[in-house]
Write a protein that holds these residues in place. Structure first.
Motif, PDB file in Angstrom:
ATOM      1  N   ASP A 114      34.379  45.089  30.942  1.00 25.03           N
ATOM      2  CA  ASP A 114      34.811  43.898  30.209  1.00 25.03           C
ATOM      3  C   ASP A 114      35.725  44.325  29.063  1.00 25.03           C
ATOM      4  O   ASP A 114      35.570  43.879  27.933  1.00 25.03           O
ATOM      5  N   MET A 169      42.301  36.913  39.866  1.00 24.98           N
ATOM      6  CA  MET A 169      41.046  36.312  39.411  1.00 24.98           C
ATOM      7  C   MET A 169      41.313  35.318  38.291  1.00 24.98           C
ATOM      8  O   MET A 169      40.823  34.174  38.316  1.00 24.98           O
ATOM      9  N   TYR A 187      28.339  43.475  31.159  1.00 24.87           N
ATOM     10  CA  TYR A 187      28.861  43.612  32.523  1.00 24.87           C
ATOM     11  C   TYR A 187      28.885  45.061  33.007  1.00 24.87           C
ATOM     12  O   TYR A 187      29.493  45.356  34.049  1.00 24.87           O
ATOM     13  N   GLU A 203      29.199  43.581  41.932  1.00 20.70           N
ATOM     14  CA  GLU A 203      28.331  42.497  41.492  1.00 20.70           C
ATOM     15  C   GLU A 203      28.655  42.046  40.071  1.00 20.70           C
ATOM     16  O   GLU A 203      28.010  41.137  39.547  1.00 20.70           O
ATOM     17  N   ARG A 204      29.629  42.674  39.465  1.00 21.41           N
ATOM     18  CA  ARG A 204      30.066  42.288  38.114  1.00 21.41           C
ATOM     19  C   ARG A 204      31.525  41.844  38.123  1.00 21.41           C
ATOM     20  O   ARG A 204      32.153  41.744  37.071  1.00 21.41           O
ATOM     21  N   ILE A 205      32.070  41.598  39.306  1.00 26.47           N
ATOM     22  CA  ILE A 205      33.440  41.134  39.474  1.00 26.47           C
ATOM     23  C   ILE A 205      33.410  39.839  40.283  1.00 26.47           C
ATOM     24  O   ILE A 205      32.637  39.723  41.233  1.00 26.47           O
ATOM     25  N   PHE A 206      34.250  38.892  39.903  1.00 25.88           N
ATOM     26  CA  PHE A 206      34.240  37.600  40.560  1.00 25.88           C
ATOM     27  C   PHE A 206      35.670  37.181  40.922  1.00 25.88           C
ATOM     28  O   PHE A 206      36.607  37.443  40.177  1.00 25.88           O
ATOM     29  N   ASP A 207      35.813  36.548  42.050  1.00 25.04           N
ATOM     30  CA  ASP A 207      37.084  35.933  42.451  1.00 25.04           C
ATOM     31  C   ASP A 207      38.236  36.920  42.562  1.00 25.04           C
ATOM     32  O   ASP A 207      39.381  36.576  42.263  1.00 25.04           O
ATOM     33  N   ARG A 252      40.696  31.254  38.676  1.00 26.62           N
ATOM     34  CA  ARG A 252      39.669  30.688  37.800  1.00 26.62           C
ATOM     35  C   ARG A 252      40.274  29.710  36.799  1.00 26.62           C
ATOM     36  O   ARG A 252      39.598  28.756  36.380  1.00 26.62           O
ATOM     37  N   HIS A 309      24.326  30.883  30.617  1.00 24.64           N
ATOM     38  CA  HIS A 309      25.018  32.099  31.044  1.00 24.64           C
ATOM     39  C   HIS A 309      25.097  33.116  29.916  1.00 24.64           C
ATOM     40  O   HIS A 309      24.804  34.308  30.119  1.00 24.64           O
ATOM     41  N   ALA A 318      37.711  26.919  37.584  1.00 25.59           N
ATOM     42  CA  ALA A 318      36.482  27.082  36.791  1.00 25.59           C
ATOM     43  C   ALA A 318      36.695  26.529  35.396  1.00 25.59           C
ATOM     44  O   ALA A 318      37.391  27.125  34.576  1.00 25.59           O
TER      45      ALA A 318
END
Length: 306
Positions: free
Chosen positions: A189, A265, A211, A144-148, A269, A66, A273
């Motif tokens: 970020d 988020m 990001y 597409e650069r943000i999660f959860d 996470r 990653h 995660a």
């Protein structure tokens, strides 16, 4: 909080270090290892034979794929940023086997927290300079650069605060893909360790552009507000919360929703995660969520229908 021990620059294979010098066209005569950040890869200040100091970081895909991808992505982003964006300039990118290395211009200033009013003002100015630019062609939408960002919907409440507020927070964060969209350049970020604040000039440079995206122009300022509380202010937690709240009050209502969703988020996470290469990141996320509760309580009260 140290997320993971960084390897030393001397641990980078000799072939990669030689390729860096060849790409720069000048010998590397000294280096100083740098700490911090969310990567196990080496980072260093390189002293060149011509007297310049440059920044370098490297990553092996065999250590963490990653982060290897992020270095490659940042290299591409730096090439398309307008020169008026307060960001480092890419000098070289080399790949040898599983390794990639990125070299940029050196950013003057400190990346150390906690926040002060002066550093907040400097980074606020840098964020406004960034968002004044249209995102370059090729940058992906911020969604597409943000999660959860649906984290509050999935949280199983663990205490009285979450029982009282998690459902409300989930409602505030709903439909985030729509209200975060836009065509402004977004760093995405924003953290204290991703900025260099030059106290001599009162200016700041934003670092680590992997990001970067196209989105709403207030996003970086909203994330700055969250980080003021998460990282802390030199004058204490109450000042951090008040300073963040004042910043959010200057922004569209969606900025408050963003801070709520961002906290969700981190919350989900932290619970779901786990990263072997980043053994303390779950603790970091949980600490942030708890630090942000006073701010979230104020924001959720403001956002509730009267």
């Amino acid at each position: 909080m140290p997320f993971t021990p960084r390897a030393a620059w001397a641990d980078v294979p000799a072939a990669v270090r030689s390729a860096v010098a060849d790409a720069l066209g000048v010998a590397v005569v000294d280096h100083r290892d740098l700490r911090g950040g969310m990567s196990p890869g080496p980072a260093a200040a390189l002293t060149l034979a011509d007297g310049r100091t440059v920044f370098a970081k490297a990553m092996s895909a065999e250590v963490r794929a990653h982060n290897h991808l992020l270095v490659r992505r940042e290299s591409a982003v730096l090439d398309v940023l307008p020169v008026s964006v307060p960001a480092p300039r890419r000098l070289a990118t080399v790949e040898r086997g599983a390794w990639i290395a990125l070299v940029t211009t050196w950013a003057a200033g400190s990346t150390e927290g906690p926040w002060t009013d002066e550093s907040i003002d400097a980074v606020t100015g840098a964020c406004r300079a960034v968002s004044g630019h249209r995102a370059p062609a090729g940058l992906r939408p911020v969604a597409e650069r943000i999660f959860d960002f649906d984290g509050w919907e999935r949280v199983v409440p663990e205490d009285d605060w979450e029982v009282a507020y998690a459902d409300r927070a989930a409602g505030v964060a709903a439909d985030w893909v729509r209200w975060t969209s836009g065509d402004a350049l977004v760093h995405r970020d924003l953290r204290a360790d991703n900025v260099a604040v030059d106290s001599a000039t009162g200016s700041a440079t934003l670092l680590d552009w992997a990001y970067a995206a196209a989105g709403a122009p207030w996003i970086d300022l909203a994330q700055l507000a969250a980080d003021i509380v998460g990282t802390g202010h030199r004058r204490g937690g109450q000042v951090a919360t008040d300073r963040a709240y004042r910043l959010i009050q200057t922004l569209p209502t969606e900025a408050a929703r963003f801070v709520v969703a961002l906290t969700g988020m981190w919350r989900i996470r932290a619970a779901t995660a786990q990263h072997a290469a980043l053994p303390t990141i779950s603790t970091w996320r949980r600490d942030r969520v708890r630090a942000l509760r006073p701010l979230l309580t104020r924001l959720l009260t403001d956002l509730s229908p009267t």
